[in-house]
Write an enzyme that holds these catalytic residues in place. Sequence first.
Site, short mmCIF file in Angstrom:
data_model
loop_
_atom_site.label_atom_id
_atom_site.label_comp_id
_atom_site.label_asym_id
_atom_site.label_seq_id
_atom_site.Cartn_x
_atom_site.Cartn_y
_atom_site.Cartn_z
N CYS A 39 34.99 -39.14 -4.73
CA CYS A 39 34.70 -39.98 -3.54
C CYS A 39 33.28 -40.85 -3.63
O CYS A 39 33.22 -41.69 -3.21
CB CYS A 39 34.36 -39.05 -2.33
SG CYS A 39 35.92 -38.12 -1.82
N SER A 40 32.50 -40.65 -4.59
CA SER A 40 31.34 -41.51 -4.97
C SER A 40 31.66 -42.64 -5.88
O SER A 40 30.66 -43.28 -6.32
CB SER A 40 30.35 -40.70 -5.68
OG SER A 40 29.97 -39.60 -4.59
#
Length: 371
Positions: A156-157
């Site tokens: 997700c980063s």
Amino acid sequence: MHQAVIAATGLYTPPYSLSNAELVETFNTYVERFNAANAQAIAAGEVAALTPSSAEFIEKASGIKSRFVVDKSGLVDPDLMRPVIPERPNDQISVLAEIAVEAAKQAIERWGKDVSQIGAVICAASNMQRAYPAMAIEVQQALGVEGFAFDMNVACSSATFGIKTAADFVGSGSARAVLMVNPEICSGHLNFRDRDSHFIFGDVATAVIVERAEDATDGWDILGTRLKTQFSNNIRNNFGFLNRAAPEGAGRADKLFVQEGRKVFREVVPMVSEMIVDHAGDLGIDPTGLKRMWLHQANINMNELIGKRVLGREPAPGENVIILDEYANTSSAGSIIAFHKANEDFQTGETGLICSFGAGYSAGTVFVRKR
């Protein structure tokens, strides 16, 4: 060294919206069938009965009301409960590359410059369609970009890690401008038979163009970027090419998205809040004076608590952008959707924060100032 600027963004939204009510109807049909088929084993205590879900439970737990998906037909079919995405021949553009190109075209149009000025393409996403060739190179070819391209995955980063990498390339002179895309078909790795997670994700693609400040006529100065990783098994996906070497485990649930949600909440919120405040202090920025935060859209309760800790108060309407009610969690693309949709009211000199966090654990902060 050159100053890096976020010059433009793009967003591709799939054509199908799937509501909580539709998702719950399919899930509860599956639960009813499972419990009926296993009634004797359940009565004997050999099998645990499944618990139905509800639209109200989903919204309270996550803040999600609906999500966009590339295919809806398979997700509302209790016999399938997975997206139906036919495999394409190698001479056609792949699905992930296709939606990335759509987002990139919008960013390039908003940028208003020719693709010949882009020197690199980064595809930063949580799940890659294949090991090789890289989706980024496929996107590069489809757009007619010269230079180099590669994929990167930080769950997700990925988008903030991608912006950091793009800014470093621009700063060092490796490229005058970099295109970073985030195609996310999260429905493909989601277990729609798991009550605790079947509602979490949606599909989307975003794009960001980073260029040299001296070439930019508008945009956002990147004041600072910071990345952090800390190993955790609390969010995991064990799908990979080595699965075929241990076929006895091929059907296990951990080949899809799994998480320990309460542990993630308890551990990630303080980690990210402290990272934001520390990074702001090192840049000489008062975090309580940020006009807006564009956080990873994981869970409304996480976002609200992080916003409160960073600002030192309850965020006012518009200060902490929430788009997950409409898009759900779109992994790496969430913070970019929020930024793309909610920045046009900024005046020159006003400051905001793009921040993402997720599996790894991983987190990235990008402080920006309107030019």
